[in-house]
Write a protein that holds these residues in place. Structure first.
Motif, mmCIF file in Angstrom:
data_model
loop_
_atom_site.group_PDB
_atom_site.id
_atom_site.type_symbol
_atom_site.label_atom_id
_atom_site.label_comp_id
_atom_site.label_asym_id
_atom_site.label_seq_id
_atom_site.Cartn_x
_atom_site.Cartn_y
_atom_site.Cartn_z
ATOM 1 N N ILE B 28 49.860 44.191 42.398
ATOM 2 C CA ILE B 28 49.863 43.328 41.049
ATOM 3 C C ILE B 28 50.303 44.475 39.968
ATOM 4 O O ILE B 28 51.144 44.192 39.051
ATOM 5 N N ILE B 29 49.734 45.717 39.970
ATOM 6 C CA ILE B 29 50.071 46.741 38.804
ATOM 7 C C ILE B 29 51.627 46.877 38.831
ATOM 8 O O ILE B 29 52.257 46.986 37.867
ATOM 9 N N GLU B 30 52.222 47.184 39.893
ATOM 10 C CA GLU B 30 53.467 47.543 40.003
ATOM 11 C C GLU B 30 54.452 46.347 39.814
ATOM 12 O O GLU B 30 55.440 46.475 38.811
ATOM 13 N N GLN B 31 54.302 45.141 40.149
ATOM 14 C CA GLN B 31 55.126 44.091 39.961
ATOM 15 C C GLN B 31 54.802 43.403 38.806
ATOM 16 O O GLN B 31 55.733 42.947 38.111
ATOM 17 N N THR B 32 53.560 43.238 38.194
ATOM 18 C CA THR B 32 53.366 42.433 36.705
ATOM 19 C C THR B 32 53.415 43.361 35.964
ATOM 20 O O THR B 32 53.485 42.774 34.574
ATOM 21 N N LYS B 33 53.460 44.447 35.918
ATOM 22 C CA LYS B 33 53.266 45.613 34.759
ATOM 23 C C LYS B 33 52.115 45.404 34.037
ATOM 24 O O LYS B 33 52.304 45.636 32.656
ATOM 25 N N LYS B 34 51.212 44.506 34.370
ATOM 26 C CA LYS B 34 49.987 44.279 33.263
ATOM 27 C C LYS B 34 48.772 45.138 33.916
ATOM 28 O O LYS B 34 48.923 45.565 35.312
ATOM 29 N N HIS B 35 47.878 45.466 32.851
ATOM 30 C CA HIS B 35 46.855 46.230 33.304
ATOM 31 C C HIS B 35 45.590 45.230 32.996
ATOM 32 O O HIS B 35 45.029 45.608 31.901
ATOM 33 N N PRO B 36 45.129 44.368 33.802
ATOM 34 C CA PRO B 36 44.173 43.523 33.512
ATOM 35 C C PRO B 36 42.854 44.182 33.239
ATOM 36 O O PRO B 36 42.393 45.186 33.654
ATOM 37 N N THR B 37 41.935 43.523 32.040
ATOM 38 C CA THR B 37 40.815 43.988 32.107
ATOM 39 C C THR B 37 39.765 43.892 33.364
ATOM 40 O O THR B 37 38.790 44.634 33.376
ATOM 41 N N SER B 38 39.864 42.883 33.812
ATOM 42 C CA SER B 38 39.210 42.595 34.869
ATOM 43 C C SER B 38 39.591 41.429 35.753
ATOM 44 O O SER B 38 40.980 40.714 35.414
ATOM 45 N N GLN B 148 39.841 10.577 41.543
ATOM 46 C CA GLN B 148 39.585 9.521 42.456
ATOM 47 C C GLN B 148 40.766 8.527 42.437
ATOM 48 O O GLN B 148 40.935 7.786 43.261
ATOM 49 N N LEU B 149 41.355 8.142 41.156
ATOM 50 C CA LEU B 149 42.535 7.403 41.265
ATOM 51 C C LEU B 149 43.746 7.841 41.679
ATOM 52 O O LEU B 149 44.974 7.340 41.488
ATOM 53 N N GLY B 150 44.043 9.084 41.961
ATOM 54 C CA GLY B 150 45.351 9.785 42.311
ATOM 55 C C GLY B 150 45.095 11.272 42.581
ATOM 56 O O GLY B 150 44.540 11.857 41.753
ATOM 57 N N LYS B 151 46.207 11.576 43.477
ATOM 58 C CA LYS B 151 46.195 13.055 43.690
ATOM 59 C C LYS B 151 46.800 13.858 42.744
ATOM 60 O O LYS B 151 47.907 13.255 42.238
ATOM 61 N N ASN B 152 46.644 14.993 42.357
ATOM 62 C CA ASN B 152 47.404 15.948 41.431
ATOM 63 C C ASN B 152 47.556 14.975 40.005
ATOM 64 O O ASN B 152 48.637 15.360 39.713
ATOM 65 N N MET B 153 46.575 14.160 39.632
ATOM 66 C CA MET B 153 46.942 13.280 38.598
ATOM 67 C C MET B 153 46.775 14.180 37.246
ATOM 68 O O MET B 153 47.007 14.011 36.109
ATOM 69 N N VAL B 154 46.023 15.425 37.454
ATOM 70 C CA VAL B 154 45.791 16.196 36.458
ATOM 71 C C VAL B 154 45.895 17.714 36.474
ATOM 72 O O VAL B 154 45.772 18.192 37.592
ATOM 73 N N GLY B 155 46.845 18.198 35.829
ATOM 74 C CA GLY B 155 47.007 19.379 36.000
ATOM 75 C C GLY B 155 48.310 19.947 34.747
ATOM 76 O O GLY B 155 48.351 19.572 33.508
ATOM 77 N N ALA B 156 48.978 20.988 35.101
ATOM 78 C CA ALA B 156 49.806 21.923 34.225
ATOM 79 C C ALA B 156 50.895 22.228 34.637
ATOM 80 O O ALA B 156 50.904 22.387 35.879
ATOM 81 N N PHE B 157 51.607 22.945 34.112
ATOM 82 C CA PHE B 157 52.915 23.811 34.536
ATOM 83 C C PHE B 157 52.557 25.233 34.247
ATOM 84 O O PHE B 157 52.212 25.678 32.929
ATOM 85 N N HIS B 158 51.813 26.118 35.073
ATOM 86 C CA HIS B 158 51.556 27.372 34.709
ATOM 87 C C HIS B 158 52.182 28.329 35.847
ATOM 88 O O HIS B 158 51.792 28.445 37.103
ATOM 89 N N GLN B 159 53.190 29.212 35.161
ATOM 90 C CA GLN B 159 53.872 30.105 36.318
ATOM 91 C C GLN B 159 52.803 31.248 36.689
ATOM 92 O O GLN B 159 51.987 32.028 35.826
ATOM 93 N N PRO B 160 52.875 31.641 38.052
ATOM 94 C CA PRO B 160 52.026 32.741 38.332
ATOM 95 C C PRO B 160 52.693 34.210 37.873
ATOM 96 O O PRO B 160 53.884 33.993 37.695
ATOM 97 N N SER B 161 52.026 34.931 37.869
ATOM 98 C CA SER B 161 52.694 36.245 37.477
ATOM 99 C C SER B 161 53.237 37.211 38.809
ATOM 100 O O SER B 161 54.015 38.146 38.780
ATOM 101 N N LEU B 162 52.777 36.450 39.759
ATOM 102 C CA LEU B 162 53.134 37.268 41.069
ATOM 103 C C LEU B 162 52.676 36.323 42.250
ATOM 104 O O LEU B 162 51.846 35.716 42.255
ATOM 105 N N VAL B 163 53.661 36.150 43.396
ATOM 106 C CA VAL B 163 53.177 35.492 44.510
ATOM 107 C C VAL B 163 53.302 36.634 45.555
ATOM 108 O O VAL B 163 54.478 37.298 45.814
ATOM 109 N N LEU B 164 52.163 36.897 46.296
ATOM 110 C CA LEU B 164 52.197 37.925 47.246
ATOM 111 C C LEU B 164 52.009 37.180 48.520
ATOM 112 O O LEU B 164 50.765 36.665 48.743
ATOM 113 N N TYR B 165 52.850 37.361 49.565
ATOM 114 C CA TYR B 165 52.719 36.562 50.719
ATOM 115 C C TYR B 165 52.537 37.813 51.936
ATOM 116 O O TYR B 165 53.542 38.160 51.961
ATOM 117 N N ASP B 166 51.509 37.481 52.609
ATOM 118 C CA ASP B 166 51.268 38.457 53.701
ATOM 119 C C ASP B 166 51.575 37.382 54.972
ATOM 120 O O ASP B 166 50.241 36.806 55.097
#
Lengths: 359, 359
Positions: B28-38, B148-166
Motif C-alpha cells: 500500500i505504502i509503496e504503490q499508493t504513495k499515501k500515508h493514511p492516518t489509519s 429490494q427492487l434491483g441489484k446494484n441499483m444504488v452506488g457510485a464510481f469510486h476508483q480504488p487506490s490499489l488492487v492487490l491480488y494474492d
C-alpha cells in the motif's frame, strides 16, 4: 444573469432570473442540451404548497414528471428519507436517462443530489434553490445526508447539470432564513471580495424590502466567489477549505445546541466574529471589522456565543470533517480577501472562547 | 505481475502476486504513495476466519488498523450493512486521511467501496480480492449496494487506490465459486481476445489443481481486457457496455430464481450461450462456439436455461440498468473479439427463449 462553472466532470450554468421557475423545462433543455427520458421533482412539503404547481406547469404534457415530497427541515437529510427516495425512483422506473430536480433549500438540494449521485451510480440533476442559503450549497457539487454522529458525514461530489435561481422564490422566506443565507453571502465578501463587502454594507439594510435587481446582483456576486473557489479546488484538497471561514465554531455551536435551535448561518455568523478576533490575535493585525459586525447586528443577528460548555465545543471542533489527526484547523484572515488555513492550539481557542462567551 | 489502470481520477496499480497478502501494508505504502492516518479493514466472517490475521500482521504496531466484519453473501450488500459500516467508521473516528481496505469477494468490494465512496464524501480504498469473480468487480471503480427492487441499483464510481491480488487466497474457494469467476474470465476472451480464449481452452481443464503461474497469468490476462475497456469508458457511456455480454439474460435468471440459488457466473454462462445463439441468428454468422460450450460443461457448468416463466425473464430484462425507455439492448458478437450493442425485439428474444429453454 448567467455564470458558468467549469467543473472537472462537465461545465454547468447558473442562471439567476426572476420568474424563471415558470420556464424551468425550457431552461433545462436549452442549458443542459439533455433530453431526459423522464423527471423526478424532489421537494419538501412547504415548498410544494407554494411553488410545485408552477414548476410542474412548465413541463409539456407529453413529458413524464414524477414528484416526491419529503418533510421540511434538516431531519429530512436522513438514511430513511434517502432510502425512501431511491425506492420511489425505482418504483417510478426511472432509467439512467432520467433527471432529478431538487426544488428547495439546502436540505432538499443535498438530499436529492445524493439520490442523483447514487441512483444507478449517478444520474443528472438540476438545482432549483428556494432559499438564500442554498445559493451557497447549490453550487460546487457537495451532496449528502446526516448521520446521528455528525452532519453531512455521508455524501459525494456530484455536480449539477444546471442551477436555476429564481429570486422571486425567496420572497416567502421568514426573517431567520434570510439571516441564515446572508451569513454565507458576507462570508464570501470576507474571504475573497473586499469590494463586495462594502457593496453589501451600502445596499443591504433590511431583509424586508428587496429591490429585485439588488437581490439578483447580490446572489450573482456571492455565487461568483463560491464558483471560482470550487472550480479551482473541486474536491476540497486546498483553497476550498477557505469557504469554511466561521464554520469550525459555527458547526460546533449548531451541533451542541441541537440542530434547528439556531440556523446554520446564524451559527456561522457567531463563528465568523470569533474567527475575526482570533485572526487579529494570531496575525497581529487590525482588521477593522466592527462596522460589519454592527451591520449584522442591525440585520437582527445575535453574535454572542451561546451558553454552552466550551470544552464540548472544543471536542466537536476536533471531529470536524476538515480536521486531521484531531488537530483543529481554522480559516483565519490576514486581511479581508486574504484567508489562510492554520492549525490553532487548544490553548488559544480556550482562552478566546472563555473571553468571548456571554460577552 | 503488475498492471496500471489510468482512470480519470487517478492512475492505480493492479498487483497479482502469490503471498502478497502478507506484505499488504508495504504494498500500500509503496504503490499508493499515501500515508493514511489509519485503516479500516472491511471483510466478511468467512474470509476473516481464513485470512484476517495474516493481513493484520502485515501492519506495523504503531499503525492504527480497525476491523469491521459483515456476514458473508449477497445479503450483506444492504442499506442496513451500509449504514452500520458508516456508523463504525464514525465511531472509530476515521478522518479523511484514513483508508478502507476491502478484503473479500465482490460483495465486500462493492459494499466497502461504496462506504469509501461516500464516507465524508469519499476516502481512498484498496481492493484485496479473495475470489476469482472479484478479479472482475475489483477493477473499474463500480461500487454499490442492492435494493429490494434491483441489484446494484444504488452506488457510485469510486476508483480504488490499489488492487492487490494474492492468488493463493483462491485456494480455499469451493467449486461453484470458481465457476462463478471463470465465466467472467471466458467472457473477456469472447468479447476482446480470441487468442486468450484459445489459451484458456488449452490451459484450464480443472478447477481442482492449479499451477500458480497459470492461475496468475489467467487473472492477469483477464484483468487486462477489463482494465483496457474501463480506461476507455470509465462511466459506461459506450464500450463498457460490452462487458455486459451474457449479463442481460444472466441477471434476469439470477433475479428470477432468487439471488443465491445460482452463482452470478453460472447465470452469466447461460446468458452467454444464449447471446452466442442470438448473435448467429441476428448477424447471420457461424461463430463455431460449440468447443467452448463443451469446455464449460466439462468444467461443471449447467448451461440449460432454468425452468422459469420466460415472460418474467423478459420483463426483468426490460428494467435492467442498461435499458433505456424499456427497450432491450443486448451485447452480441459479430465474431469473437468483435462485440456490438444492439436493440433486440421482444419477438426474437421470446422465440429464442422458447426454443432454448429446457434444451
Amino acid at each position: 444573469m448567467n455564470l458558468q462553472v467549469n467543473s472537472s466532470v462537465h461545465p454547468y450554468s447558473i442562471i439567476i432570473e426572476p420568474g424563471s421557475r415558470k420556464q424551468l423545462y425550457e431552461y433545462i433543455i436549452e442549458q443542459t442540451k439533455k433530453h431526459p427520458t423522464s423527471f423526478l421533482v424532489i421537494t419538501d412539503d412547504c415548498v410544494a404548497d407554494l411553488y410545485l404547481e408552477e414548476v410542474l406547469n412548465s413541463f409539456p404534457n407529453h413529458i413524464r414528471v414524477e414528484t416526491s415530497i419529503v418533510p421540511h427541515g434538516e431531519k429530512a437529510k436522513s438514511f430513511q428519507q434517502y432510502e425512501n427516495l431511491l425506492t420511489a425512483a425505482l418504483q417510478f422506473k426511472l432509467d439512467r436517462g432520467a433527471m432529478i430536480i431538487a426544488l428547495g433549500g439546502g436540505v432538499v438540494g443535498d438530499l436529492a443530489g445524493f439520490v442523483a449521485a447514487t441512483y444507478m451510480r449517478g444520474i443528472p440533476f438540476v438545482q432549483v434553490p428556494t432559499t438564500l442559503l442554498a445559493h451557497d450549497s447549490s453550487v460546487g457539487g457537495k451532496v449528502g445526508i446526516n448521520h446521528q454522529l455528525g452532519k453531512n458525514m455521508v455524501g459525494a461530489f456530484h455536480q449539477p447539470s444546471l442551477v436555476l435561481y429564481d429570486p422571486e422564490l425567496l420572497m416567502t422566506l421568514p426573517e431567520h432564513e434570510w439571516r441564515s443565507g446572508f451569513a454565507e453571502v458576507i462570508k464570501h465578501g470576507f474571504i475573497a471580495d473586499k469590494e463586495f463587502l462594502e457593496w453589501l454594507r451600502r445596499n443591504v439594510t433590511s431583509f424586508q424590502h428587496w429591490d429585485m435587481n439588488i437581490l439578483s446582483e447580490m446572489i450573482y456576486r456571492s455565487i461568483a466567489v463560491k464558483a471560482k473557489i470550487v472550480e479551482e479546488d473541486e474536491k476540497e484538497a486546498g483553497n476550498r477549505a477557505f469557504l469554511n471561514f466561521g464554520h469550525t465554531l459555527g458547526h460546533a455551536i449548531e451541533a451542541e445546541l441541537g440542530y434547528g435551535e439556531i440556523t446554520h448561518g446564524e451559527a456561522v455568523a457567531i463563528g465568523m466574529k470569533f474567527a475575526l478576533a482570533v485572526s487579529e490575535k494570531v496575525f497581529h493585525v487590525n482588521l477593522n471589522y466592527e462596522t460589519y459586525l454592527k451591520m449584522l447586528e442591525s440585520l437582527g443577528y445575535d453574535l454572542t456565543i451561546p451558553d454552552v460548555n466550551i470544552h464540548k465545543l472544543l471536542d466537536r471542533m476536533k471531529v470536524d470533517k476538515k480536521s486531521y489527526n484531531q488537530s483543529i484547523r481554522f480559516v483565519l484572515l490576514k486581511e479581508f480577501g486574504n484567508p489562510e488555513l492554520i492549525e490553532i492550539t487548544e490553548e488559544i481557542l480556550l482562552e478566546e472562547l472563555s473571553m468571548k462567551k456571554g460577552g
